[in-house]
Design a protein around this motif. Structure first.
Motif, PDB file in Angstrom:
ATOM      1  N   ASP A 157       0.834  -1.206   0.000  1.00 24.62           N
ATOM      2  CA  ASP A 157       0.000   0.000   0.000  1.00 24.62           C
ATOM      3  C   ASP A 157       0.866   1.252   0.000  1.00 24.62           C
ATOM      4  OD1 ASP A 157      -2.272  -1.534   0.031  1.00 24.62           O
ATOM      5  OD2 ASP A 157      -2.527  -1.440   2.207  1.00 24.62           O
TER       6      ASP A 157
ATOM      7  N   LYS B 268       1.941   2.468  -3.415  1.00 24.03           N
ATOM      8  CA  LYS B 268       0.949   3.234  -4.175  1.00 24.03           C
ATOM      9  C   LYS B 268       1.008   4.712  -3.799  1.00 24.03           C
ATOM     10  CE  LYS B 268      -2.204  -0.737  -4.357  1.00 24.03           C
ATOM     11  NZ  LYS B 268      -3.536  -1.260  -3.945  1.00 24.03           N
ATOM     12  N   HIS B 269       1.073   4.979  -2.502  1.00 26.72           N
ATOM     13  CA  HIS B 269       1.145   6.367  -2.038  1.00 26.72           C
ATOM     14  C   HIS B 269       2.460   7.011  -2.469  1.00 26.72           C
ATOM     15  CE1 HIS B 269      -2.488   6.108   0.470  1.00 26.72           C
ATOM     16  NE2 HIS B 269      -2.078   4.894   0.802  1.00 26.72           N
TER      17      HIS B 269
ATOM     18  N   LYS C 132       4.265   6.298  -5.084  1.00 19.59           N
ATOM     19  CA  LYS C 132       4.235   6.559  -6.524  1.00 19.59           C
ATOM     20  C   LYS C 132       3.435   7.822  -6.840  1.00 19.59           C
ATOM     21  CE  LYS C 132       3.101   4.407 -10.955  1.00 19.59           C
ATOM     22  NZ  LYS C 132       2.575   3.182 -11.629  1.00 19.59           N
ATOM     23  N   THR C 133       2.289   7.975  -6.178  1.00 19.88           N
ATOM     24  CA  THR C 133       1.456   9.162  -6.406  1.00 19.88           C
ATOM     25  C   THR C 133       2.197  10.433  -6.011  1.00 19.88           C
ATOM     26  OG1 THR C 133      -0.568   7.891  -6.029  1.00 19.88           O
ATOM     27  CG2 THR C 133      -0.727  10.285  -5.821  1.00 19.88           C
TER      28      THR C 133
END
Length: 482
Positions: free
Chosen positions: A275, A278-279, A281-282
């Motif tokens: 998880d 994902k953060h 990468k954003t």
């Protein structure tokens, strides 16, 4: 070319004098030039915009007549995407003047507003792609009517007529292209093209006017969509804060488990780490874009935005770059700072150094918050990893004398580096957690150097009570590293 060279010489001679002009005058400054002189006027206006702060006074206005294009796509994008600068340029172009069209096929791009003129009237265009299309389509010149003097005189005629004509002069020659079912956008484009004589000249010049109209219409629709979907950093600010909040929570939970978030990320592969990716990468995509836009934006005008974004960008760099460092060394690589560091991290660090003055020492608040703070040098863990590699070289029986001597020097430098960070309370107290890579280094280094070795840093690290004192902001340091 002789005129251009003369223009450059004159420009160079008066440049320093003009740069001393008091720009606080409320009267606007208008810079103008014809043909190649228009290029000089454009370059000079750009230098003024870069030199002076026009936030409290009127910006200069550059008006060129028959000027060739200057700059490539990057310059066009930098200026066109920044309305405050883009609005400073008005380029008047005659349908009989070949000069504005000579560099189109050489990669030169337009910026600013273009006033396209013909004997029938004038129309303004701002979209760069539309301007390129019209520069070619609206050219009605021929070898017989390219007398520079006559072309120059025609611009005077256009200026005189502008005082008496409506900007978009309606004609009856384009009635066949417009009826009551014609969409407003298409009708407006046709009216503009008719005003510059393009509709009337389609037969004599074998122009497919419907194709030209369709291209401009598609481009206008595309531009409208892009403007609607334009990246607005302020709109995404709350979203970015959510992603950073997740990282903060990950950091806190890691500390509760007696391991720093750097080492937890480096070791782990559970769901929370997935998880986190994902953060991460954003956040990285967001700040890469922000840095890219800051580089393209004119620096004088962009400074205020850069300052507003500086706090968030610095927190991002200090939080996320250690994770990139973990990935880098987990892959068995070395020398992250010189070989693996991403460009946007370097730029964010440069922005901070250019904007914030370095402090002379830690204040009381900084000491009190050290337990919850991020390490100021986002490359700290890269230094730790390199120190671990140096320890392995010293311990290895296969290392040469030169390698061991080099490793010793690097470890002494690392000691001084860590001591200076600690002395300024610029490194998080999480480095002293039992499972951290820093404590792993300290264990190996202590074994290599032996009990008799003494230095400012090792003397502090030998006493476990100093870890608690540092986290509380009460640790006292010697004046200099020894």
């Amino acid at each position: 070319c002789l005129k251009f060279i003369v223009g450059i010489i004159i420009f160079s001679n008066v440049y320093n004098i003009i740069m001393q002009i008091d720009n606080s005058n409320s009267k606007p400054l208008i810079i103008t030039g014809n043909s190649l002189g228009g290029s000089v006027a454009t370059l000079y206006t750009l230098s003024l915009l870069e030199k002076f702060n026009f936030t409290t006074t009127k910006r200069p206005l550059c008006i060129t007549f028959g000027s060739p294009l200057i700059g490539d796509e990057r310059l066009q994008e930098a200026i066109s995407n920044y309305p405050a600068w883009n609005s400073c340029f008005l380029h008047v172009v005659s349908d009989q003047d070949p000069v504005p069209r000579v560099l189109i096929n050489n990669g030169y791009k337009p910026f600013g507003t273009f006033l396209s003129c013909s004997e029938l009237g004038c129309s303004c265009f701002e979209d760069p792609q539309t301007i390129l299309e019209l520069l070619m389509a609206a050219y009605s010149g021929s070898p017989e009517n390219q007398d520079p003097n006559k072309v120059f005189e025609s611009y005077g005629t256009f200026v005189e007529h502008l005082n008496r004509k409506a900007l978009y002069k309606d004609t009856t020659d384009h009635e066949s292209l417009i009826d009551w079912t014609t969409p407003p956008l298409r009708a407006g484009i046709i009216t503009q093209l008719a005003a510059i004589g393009l509709v009337q000249s389609q037969q004599s010049q074998k122009i497919d006017i419907n194709s030209v109209i369709a291209k401009i219409e598609r481009q206008e629709k595309t531009m409208a969509i892009l403007k609607e979907q334009a990246f607005d950093p302020t709109k995404r600010l709350n979203e970015i804060k959510v992603h950073m909040a997740y990282l903060e929570q990950y950091k806190k939970l890691s500390k509760d488990k007696r391991i720093g978030y750097y080492d937890r990320y480096k070791i782990g592969s559970n769901k929370s780490d997935i998880d986190l990716e994902k953060h991460k990468k954003t956040l990285t995509c967001y700040w890469e874009y922000m840095v890219d836009q800051a580089e393209k934006r004119p620096q004088t005008e962009g400074a205020s935005l850069r300052t507003r974004s500086l706090f968030g960008g610095t927190n991002y760099r200090r939080m996320i770059e250690p994770l990139d460092i973990a990935d880098y060394y987990k892959a068995g690589k070395q020398d992250y700072i010189n070989k693996g560091r991403r460009k946007h991290y370097i730029k964010l660090e440069q922005m901070l150094k250019e904007t914030v003055r370095p402090s002379s020492g830690p204040n009381q608040m900084k000491k009190q918050n050290v337990a919850a703070s991020l390490t100021e040098d986002s490359c700290f863990w890269a230094h730790v990893e390199e120190a671990l590699i140096s320890c392995k070289l010293l311990s290895s029986g296969g290392s040469s004398v030169e390698q061991k001597d080099s490793a010793k020097k690097e470890l002494i430098e690392f000691e001084k580096y860590v001591f200076d960070l600690m002395k300024n309370y610029a490194v998080s107290s999480e480095i002293f957690l039992p499972q951290s890579s820093f404590m792993k280094w300290w264990g190996e280094y202590r074994q290599i150097t032996g009990a008799s070795y003494s230095s400012s840093l090792t003397n502090l690290l030998k006493n476990d009570n100093n870890y608690v004192a540092y986290a509380n902001g009460s640790l006292e340091f010697p004046l200099n590293f020894v």
